[in-house]
Design a protein around this motif. Structure first.
Motif, PDB file in Angstrom:
ATOM      1  N   GLN A   1      53.692 -10.784  80.678  1.00  0.00           N
ATOM      2  CA  GLN A   1      54.853 -10.064  80.157  1.00  0.00           C
ATOM      3  C   GLN A   1      55.062  -8.687  80.800  1.00  0.00           C
ATOM      4  OE1 GLN A   1      52.678 -11.461  77.472  1.00  0.00           O
ATOM      5  NE2 GLN A   1      53.864 -13.280  77.920  1.00  0.00           N
ATOM      6  N   ARG A   2      54.360  -8.383  81.888  1.00  0.00           N
ATOM      7  CA  ARG A   2      54.560  -7.090  82.530  1.00  0.00           C
ATOM      8  C   ARG A   2      54.122  -7.136  83.994  1.00  0.00           C
ATOM      9  NH1 ARG A   2      53.295  -2.981  79.768  1.00  0.00           N
ATOM     10  NH2 ARG A   2      53.575  -4.110  77.826  1.00  0.00           N
ATOM     11  N   TYR A   3      54.711  -6.238  84.770  1.00  0.00           N
ATOM     12  CA  TYR A   3      54.378  -6.209  86.194  1.00  0.00           C
ATOM     13  C   TYR A   3      54.618  -4.798  86.711  1.00  0.00           C
ATOM     14  CZ  TYR A   3      54.344  -7.429  91.165  1.00  0.00           C
ATOM     15  OH  TYR A   3      54.052  -7.501  92.511  1.00  0.00           O
ATOM     16  N   ASP A   4      53.603  -4.216  87.388  1.00  0.00           N
ATOM     17  CA  ASP A   4      53.760  -2.916  88.029  1.00  0.00           C
ATOM     18  C   ASP A   4      54.300  -3.130  89.435  1.00  0.00           C
ATOM     19  OD1 ASP A   4      52.916  -1.329  85.950  1.00  0.00           O
ATOM     20  OD2 ASP A   4      50.806  -1.351  86.544  1.00  0.00           O
ATOM     21  N   LEU A   5      55.476  -2.579  89.680  1.00  0.00           N
ATOM     22  CA  LEU A   5      56.196  -2.813  90.932  1.00  0.00           C
ATOM     23  C   LEU A   5      56.099  -1.575  91.809  1.00  0.00           C
ATOM     24  CD1 LEU A   5      58.010  -4.745  92.535  1.00  0.00           C
ATOM     25  CD2 LEU A   5      59.972  -3.791  91.308  1.00  0.00           C
ATOM     26  N   TYR A   6      55.491  -1.731  92.966  1.00  0.00           N
ATOM     27  CA  TYR A   6      55.430  -0.669  93.962  1.00  0.00           C
ATOM     28  C   TYR A   6      56.399  -1.018  95.095  1.00  0.00           C
ATOM     29  CZ  TYR A   6      51.247   0.862  91.511  1.00  0.00           C
ATOM     30  OH  TYR A   6      50.377   1.306  90.547  1.00  0.00           O
ATOM     31  N   GLY A   7      56.976  -0.020  95.694  1.00  0.00           N
ATOM     32  CA  GLY A   7      57.907  -0.276  96.784  1.00  0.00           C
ATOM     33  C   GLY A   7      59.335   0.120  96.477  1.00  0.00           C
ATOM     34  N   ILE A   8      59.615   0.447  95.190  1.00  0.00           N
ATOM     35  CA  ILE A   8      60.922   1.005  94.857  1.00  0.00           C
ATOM     36  C   ILE A   8      60.855   2.510  95.105  1.00  0.00           C
ATOM     37  CG2 ILE A   8      62.561   1.489  93.004  1.00  0.00           C
ATOM     38  CD1 ILE A   8      62.106  -1.182  91.876  1.00  0.00           C
ATOM     39  N   HIS A   9      61.639   2.976  96.069  1.00  0.00           N
ATOM     40  CA  HIS A   9      61.562   4.363  96.496  1.00  0.00           C
ATOM     41  C   HIS A   9      62.818   5.130  96.111  1.00  0.00           C
ATOM     42  CE1 HIS A   9      58.834   2.489  99.776  1.00  0.00           C
ATOM     43  NE2 HIS A   9      58.094   2.933  98.763  1.00  0.00           N
ATOM     44  N   PHE A  10      62.612   6.408  95.776  1.00  0.00           N
ATOM     45  CA  PHE A  10      63.707   7.305  95.396  1.00  0.00           C
ATOM     46  C   PHE A  10      63.657   8.548  96.272  1.00  0.00           C
ATOM     47  CE2 PHE A  10      62.509   4.857  91.689  1.00  0.00           C
ATOM     48  CZ  PHE A  10      63.719   4.490  91.111  1.00  0.00           C
ATOM     49  N   ASP A  11      64.777   9.228  96.372  1.00  0.00           N
ATOM     50  CA  ASP A  11      64.779  10.538  97.013  1.00  0.00           C
ATOM     51  C   ASP A  11      63.870  11.473  96.218  1.00  0.00           C
ATOM     52  OD1 ASP A  11      66.579   9.502  98.787  1.00  0.00           O
ATOM     53  OD2 ASP A  11      68.318  10.627  98.033  1.00  0.00           O
ATOM     54  N   VAL A  12      63.270  12.441  96.902  1.00  0.00           N
ATOM     55  CA  VAL A  12      62.317  13.351  96.265  1.00  0.00           C
ATOM     56  C   VAL A  12      62.996  14.103  95.112  1.00  0.00           C
ATOM     57  CG1 VAL A  12      60.833  15.356  96.593  1.00  0.00           C
ATOM     58  CG2 VAL A  12      61.009  13.629  98.391  1.00  0.00           C
TER      59      VAL A  12
ATOM     60  N   ILE B   1      68.249   5.858  94.565  1.00  0.00           N
ATOM     61  CA  ILE B   1      67.454   4.766  95.128  1.00  0.00           C
ATOM     62  C   ILE B   1      67.655   4.710  96.634  1.00  0.00           C
ATOM     63  CG2 ILE B   1      67.069   2.275  95.108  1.00  0.00           C
ATOM     64  CD1 ILE B   1      68.167   2.268  92.237  1.00  0.00           C
ATOM     65  N   GLN B   2      66.543   4.631  97.359  1.00  0.00           N
ATOM     66  CA  GLN B   2      66.629   4.566  98.818  1.00  0.00           C
ATOM     67  C   GLN B   2      66.955   3.143  99.281  1.00  0.00           C
ATOM     68  OE1 GLN B   2      63.013   6.237 100.448  1.00  0.00           O
ATOM     69  NE2 GLN B   2      63.559   8.340  99.830  1.00  0.00           N
ATOM     70  N   PRO B   3      67.606   3.004 100.449  1.00  0.00           N
ATOM     71  CA  PRO B   3      68.078   1.683 100.917  1.00  0.00           C
ATOM     72  C   PRO B   3      66.983   0.633 101.073  1.00  0.00           C
ATOM     73  CG  PRO B   3      69.140   3.452 102.143  1.00  0.00           C
ATOM     74  CD  PRO B   3      68.068   4.099 101.318  1.00  0.00           C
ATOM     75  N   ASP B   4      65.721   1.063 101.376  1.00  0.00           N
ATOM     76  CA  ASP B   4      64.669   0.061 101.593  1.00  0.00           C
ATOM     77  C   ASP B   4      64.263  -0.643 100.312  1.00  0.00           C
ATOM     78  OD1 ASP B   4      63.341   2.116 100.335  1.00  0.00           O
ATOM     79  OD2 ASP B   4      61.724   2.270 101.805  1.00  0.00           O
ATOM     80  N   THR B   5      64.831  -0.214  99.189  1.00  0.00           N
ATOM     81  CA  THR B   5      64.516  -0.817  97.888  1.00  0.00           C
ATOM     82  C   THR B   5      65.438  -1.981  97.554  1.00  0.00           C
ATOM     83  OG1 THR B   5      63.638   1.269  97.025  1.00  0.00           O
ATOM     84  CG2 THR B   5      64.433  -0.293  95.405  1.00  0.00           C
ATOM     85  N   LEU B   6      66.516  -2.126  98.263  1.00  0.00           N
ATOM     86  CA  LEU B   6      67.554  -3.086  97.878  1.00  0.00           C
ATOM     87  C   LEU B   6      67.028  -4.513  97.791  1.00  0.00           C
ATOM     88  CD1 LEU B   6      70.593  -1.671  99.907  1.00  0.00           C
ATOM     89  CD2 LEU B   6      69.890  -1.187  97.540  1.00  0.00           C
ATOM     90  N   SER B   7      66.098  -4.886  98.669  1.00  0.00           N
ATOM     91  CA  SER B   7      65.598  -6.260  98.635  1.00  0.00           C
ATOM     92  C   SER B   7      64.824  -6.533  97.345  1.00  0.00           C
ATOM     93  CB  SER B   7      64.707  -6.534  99.858  1.00  0.00           C
ATOM     94  OG  SER B   7      63.572  -5.673  99.847  1.00  0.00           O
ATOM     95  N   LEU B   8      64.122  -5.507  96.817  1.00  0.00           N
ATOM     96  CA  LEU B   8      63.414  -5.684  95.554  1.00  0.00           C
ATOM     97  C   LEU B   8      64.393  -5.834  94.392  1.00  0.00           C
ATOM     98  CD1 LEU B   8      60.498  -3.098  95.920  1.00  0.00           C
ATOM     99  CD2 LEU B   8      60.415  -5.570  96.239  1.00  0.00           C
ATOM    100  N   LEU B   9      65.479  -5.083  94.429  1.00  0.00           N
ATOM    101  CA  LEU B   9      66.498  -5.237  93.397  1.00  0.00           C
ATOM    102  C   LEU B   9      67.120  -6.622  93.460  1.00  0.00           C
ATOM    103  CD1 LEU B   9      68.253  -1.746  93.594  1.00  0.00           C
ATOM    104  CD2 LEU B   9      66.493  -2.508  91.994  1.00  0.00           C
TER     105      LEU B   9
END
Length: 411
Positions: A65-76, A81-89
């Motif tokens: 019932q839960r998952y820690d997702l790494y790889g979603i990046h934001f501006d400092v 949301i940074q463009p390299d995150t779109l595939s995860l979305l």
């Protein structure tokens, strides 16, 4: 004289008293509730991001019932949301489309760098940004819930750059009919409450009753409760028709009817748990808020549960809460618990299903305090008003219902 059916309480609901009347056990009184930090992971955040796969995420949401997702990046310091995150979305969108009965809570987490309040705000803004992106992809907004945990739930030490990177993550929590998660949240709340040596709070309660003419009435009361574990309680309740004060010092229970300046005393040596049982079963004077005071709330309220649901977030008295709903064969009950490090109950409602009109008992809690915040309290009765002593059975209007109401099956 009116004939009334009424219901209150959690631990006591399984006990039928008299002519089919459910006892009032009082308050149960659950936010994203988290306990101690999880052990530090051996992998780095970069390695976890590289190991990511959509199937692994779906499997974790299905089973844990839960998952820690790494790889979603934001501006400092921003929620952009940074463009390299779109595939995860895209993967999250595809997962939700594949499992249309799923609901997700998106929880933002930060490391401990900077101000804690700022980190909590930023983490919520980032969770909301992910939600907005998914809604923009066509996901129904009602299927998505958000929360900002900030730095409060680390999975690794914040003393190293590697640990800080592990703590910066997005957590996905599957909601809906998630019985395991809902029960976990109740257990975490129960553990938090049991760990508090001193507790005090104010409350407002509504007791619904149904007359023999099937008219639904609501009786309102307010009060305060102070607890010092293991064996001291001081409670006040004003219900319009009565102004009652109860003191328990570990040996003697004193019930003072302040409006009539009468008091009664009974010997009830033992713990607060024992007192709650005696009040409910032997004296039919359940203590509002009683379940909150139990040393093991979880076992008391979960024994007969047949269904549990995590309904996402709600706001009670300006406090953001987790909302949970539970069912037993006899009652439904719902609870809202403050999010954060202090998962105290903000509100709960109990509905009796087997009675005409399905009357409810609800209690809303405010001014929650623990530990050193709790003001010094007297637990020993000193009779400053020279009240006259009477037998407890002769202390009128000291229960939840006025004496002109009659409980039971005489409808």
């Amino acid at each position: 004289m009116q004939s009334i059916s009424h219901s209150m309480g959690f631990a006591s609901i399984k006990r039928l008293l008299g002519s089919g009347v459910w006892a009032v056990c009082g308050a149960l009184a659950l936010a994203l509730v988290f306990t101690a930090p999880r052990p530090a992971l051996a992998e780095t955040a970069e390695e976890l991001a590289a190991q990511y796969g959509r199937e692994a995420m779906e499997q974790a949401l299905q089973t844990k019932q839960r998952y820690d997702l790494y790889g979603i990046h934001f501006d400092v310091d921003k929620a952009t949301i940074q463009p390299d995150t779109l595939s995860l979305l895209d993967d999250i969108e595809a997962t939700l489309n594949q499992s249309p009965d799923w609901r997700l809570r998106i929880v933002g987490h930060t490391d401990a760098t900077g101000d804690a309040v700022y980190n909590e705000t930023l983490s919520l803004e980032r969770a909301n940004a992910i939600k907005a992106a998914l809604v923009g992809r066509g996901i129904d907004a009602t299927r998505l819930d958000t929360a900002g945990a900030g730095e409060s739930q680390p999975v690794a030490s914040n003393d190293t750059a590697e640990g800080q990177a592990l703590n910066r993550r997005v957590e996905l929590v599957r909601l809906g009919a998630d019985a395991a998660n809902a029960k976990r949240l109740v257990k975490a709340m129960s553990d938090y409450l049991a760990a508090q040596q001193a507790i005090s709070f104010d409350y407002d309660a509504i007791l619904e009753v149904v007359t023999k003419e099937d008219q639904q009435l609501a009786l309102a009361s307010s009060g305060t409760i102070a607890l010092n574990r293991p064996d001291k309680v001081h409670a006040r309740r004003s219900g319009g028709f009565a102004d009652i004060e109860m003191l328990f010092d570990g040996e003697t229970l004193t019930v003072l009817g302040k409006n009539k300046n009468l008091y009664a005393q009974v010997a009830v040596p033992g713990t607060v748990d024992h007192l709650i049982d005696e009040l409910r079963v032997k004296y039919d004077r359940p203590l509002p808020g009683a379940d909150i005071l139990l040393s093991n709330l979880y076992d008391a309220v979960m024994e007969n549960v047949v269904d549990a649901k995590d309904l996402g977030s709600g706001v009670v008295g300006g406090v953001e809460c987790d909302s949970l709903a539970f069912r037993s064969n006899e009652v439904d009950w719902q609870i809202w618990i403050a999010q954060g490090d202090h998962p105290y109950p903000c509100r709960y409602v109990i509905t009796t299903k087997g009675m005409t009109g399905q009357p409810q008992y609800s209690i809303q809690i405010r001014n929650w305090k623990t530990g050193a915040e709790v003001a010094p309290t007297d637990f020993v009765f000193t009779n400053p008003t020279n009240a006259a002593k009477v037998d407890l059975t002769n202390l009128q209007d000291s229960a939840e219902l006025p004496t002109n109401f009659m409980t039971g099956g005489a409808q």
